[in-house]
Design an enzyme around this catalytic site. Sequence first.
Site, mmCIF file in Angstrom:
data_model
loop_
_atom_site.group_PDB
_atom_site.id
_atom_site.type_symbol
_atom_site.label_atom_id
_atom_site.label_comp_id
_atom_site.label_asym_id
_atom_site.label_seq_id
_atom_site.Cartn_x
_atom_site.Cartn_y
_atom_site.Cartn_z
ATOM 1 N N ARG A 32 144.787 19.620 4.276
ATOM 2 C CA ARG A 32 144.730 18.191 4.579
ATOM 3 C C ARG A 32 143.667 17.466 3.752
ATOM 4 N NH1 ARG A 32 144.319 19.534 10.904
ATOM 5 N NH2 ARG A 32 143.662 21.509 9.979
ATOM 6 N N GLN A 89 140.043 37.430 3.857
ATOM 7 C CA GLN A 89 141.298 37.270 4.583
ATOM 8 C C GLN A 89 142.347 36.794 3.594
ATOM 9 O OE1 GLN A 89 141.688 33.820 7.015
ATOM 10 N NE2 GLN A 89 143.276 34.688 8.323
ATOM 11 N N GLY A 156 142.619 20.900 19.443
ATOM 12 C CA GLY A 156 143.231 21.596 20.566
ATOM 13 C C GLY A 156 142.669 21.003 21.863
ATOM 14 N N GLU A 170 147.329 23.315 21.179
ATOM 15 C CA GLU A 170 147.126 22.641 19.899
ATOM 16 C C GLU A 170 147.882 21.315 19.875
ATOM 17 O OE1 GLU A 170 144.958 23.674 17.522
ATOM 18 O OE2 GLU A 170 144.490 25.247 18.970
ATOM 19 N N LYS A 367 112.213 14.621 -21.152
ATOM 20 C CA LYS A 367 112.810 15.895 -20.749
ATOM 21 C C LYS A 367 111.803 16.997 -20.986
ATOM 22 C CE LYS A 367 114.388 18.891 -23.118
ATOM 23 N NZ LYS A 367 114.951 19.835 -24.090
ATOM 24 N N ASN A 402 112.813 17.363 -31.503
ATOM 25 C CA ASN A 402 112.479 18.651 -30.889
ATOM 26 C C ASN A 402 113.496 19.744 -31.215
ATOM 27 O OD1 ASN A 402 114.395 17.208 -29.361
ATOM 28 N ND2 ASN A 402 113.948 18.426 -27.544
ATOM 29 N N ARG A 456 104.439 7.477 -44.319
ATOM 30 C CA ARG A 456 105.570 6.625 -44.692
ATOM 31 C C ARG A 456 105.350 6.228 -46.139
ATOM 32 N NH1 ARG A 456 102.805 2.162 -40.912
ATOM 33 N NH2 ARG A 456 101.509 1.200 -42.497
#
Length: 472
Positions: A32, A89, A156, A170, A367, A402, A456
């Site tokens: 369901r 089962q 039930g 039920e 991070k 990195n 630079r």
Amino acid sequence: MSQQPAGGEAAAAPGGPDACHVIVLAAGQGRRMGGIRPKVLHRLAGPTLIGHVLRAAATLAPASTTVVVGHQADAVVQAIGPGPRFVRQAPQLGTAHALLQAEPVLAGCAGSLVVLSGDVPRIRPDTLRRLAAAHAAAGAAATVLTAELPRPFGYGRVVRIDGRFGRIVEETEATPAQRAIREVNSGIYVFDLVPLFEALRRIPAAGPRRERYLPAVLSLYRRQGLAVETVGAGDPHEIRGINSQTELAEVSRIMRQNKNEELMAAGVTIEDPATTYIDDAVRVGPDTVIHPGVTLEGNTTIGARCELHSGVRIANSAVGDDVTVNNFCVITGAQVDAGGRIGPFAHLRPGTVVREAARVGNFVELKKATLGPGSKANHLSYVGDATVGAGVNVGAGTITCNYDGESKHRTTVEDGAFIGSGTQLVAPVTIGRGAYVAAGSCVTRDVPPEALAVARSRQDNKPDWATRRRRR
Ligand code: UD1
Ligand code: CA
């Protein structure tokens, strides 16, 4: 590997005649629910449904805990992790059949067996204790936890005869008169282990799917003259089973509401509880203000006097006192110490530590990085695999390079350093204490303390170049 104990424990469980064993039925697919994810792995306010059930079960300190798995058994076993033992089962032929799969691991055990449903997640520890105690006191063969529901549809129904337990019918098999009964079976029981498995084997297949229904054992016991008792749940909500997405959403909403109310009672301001999503395990200090649309997930702690603005998501993170998180930040697996200011639009990824009074501004991603006390990374930066000391200014647009395509390398920026805007720090690299890096630098070698690095190309101005071009 049907009926094999898979959890490392010995086949025979310990415990004498007073022992309390636990079993959780979790083999069903949950048709369901739609979809193929096993029903018990859906999440409710953080943990999975089965996670909630196992946590409640653990409070009984049982002699053994067994989970019956079937549909996508491996996924369920993996999600639960170590702790309980598992029996399988296959195929899934009903709740009585599910319980019967545990016979090999419980054979020879005396005492009682508490049966829980993997899809009844809100069961409270004190209710379980009360149920187990009532069962022991009555010396019953079985005790059923029941509740009066205003809308009993799908459950039930408990049919009583002269006020005493008669049987459970039920929904699919109930007459209109029985459907009007509001007392329902919670799917939670305690059984005396001695007669149980013999009785389970005698349950016939029933219903549209030819399943073996566990409640049929109770009718059998009544016919045999064995005592079946009932205990009422204090709060009808706690026995609500989750069979559909609608029920999952409903129960989630109730839990959320309870959590918000609990926090508000403890002095947290929640501006709009209807749009505030706070998982069960989250802790929030008093006088913290939570604006609409905030989500706090998992194992998260928020300190006192914080302000969390709209659109913030924080998961599995620790936020100290007096922290402001501006709009639309995502913080996962991170730590923000007292007085920090984050965002708007910041992304703190796992392994991030923002120390006292440090500031992370808009469009900054961290991070596995520590930003030291009082340091600032205010605009448009990526700082990954880095240790940044105290009082550092990370200029706008600073990027730690990195990753070389194969491995990650660390960047270290020592206390008091100044990183000019638009700098690339090509790791592994260290910027020494108090050093300056000129704006626009691409730093590939370590910078000694107190030095200035200019990395630079020199600017070349060509006088009147534009005028000459226009004349051409
Ligand atoms: C069950 C009860 C119903 C009770 C309700 C309470 C039966 C026949 N009915 O109905 O009286 O009011 O719970 O929530 O028991 N399961 C297995 N193997 C199976 C079938 C089910 O392990 O072959 C597990 C499911 O994964 C689930 C639990 O048993 O965790 C209950 O099964 P479900 O199909 O949800 O039973 P309900 O129809 O809700
Ligand atoms: Ca159910």
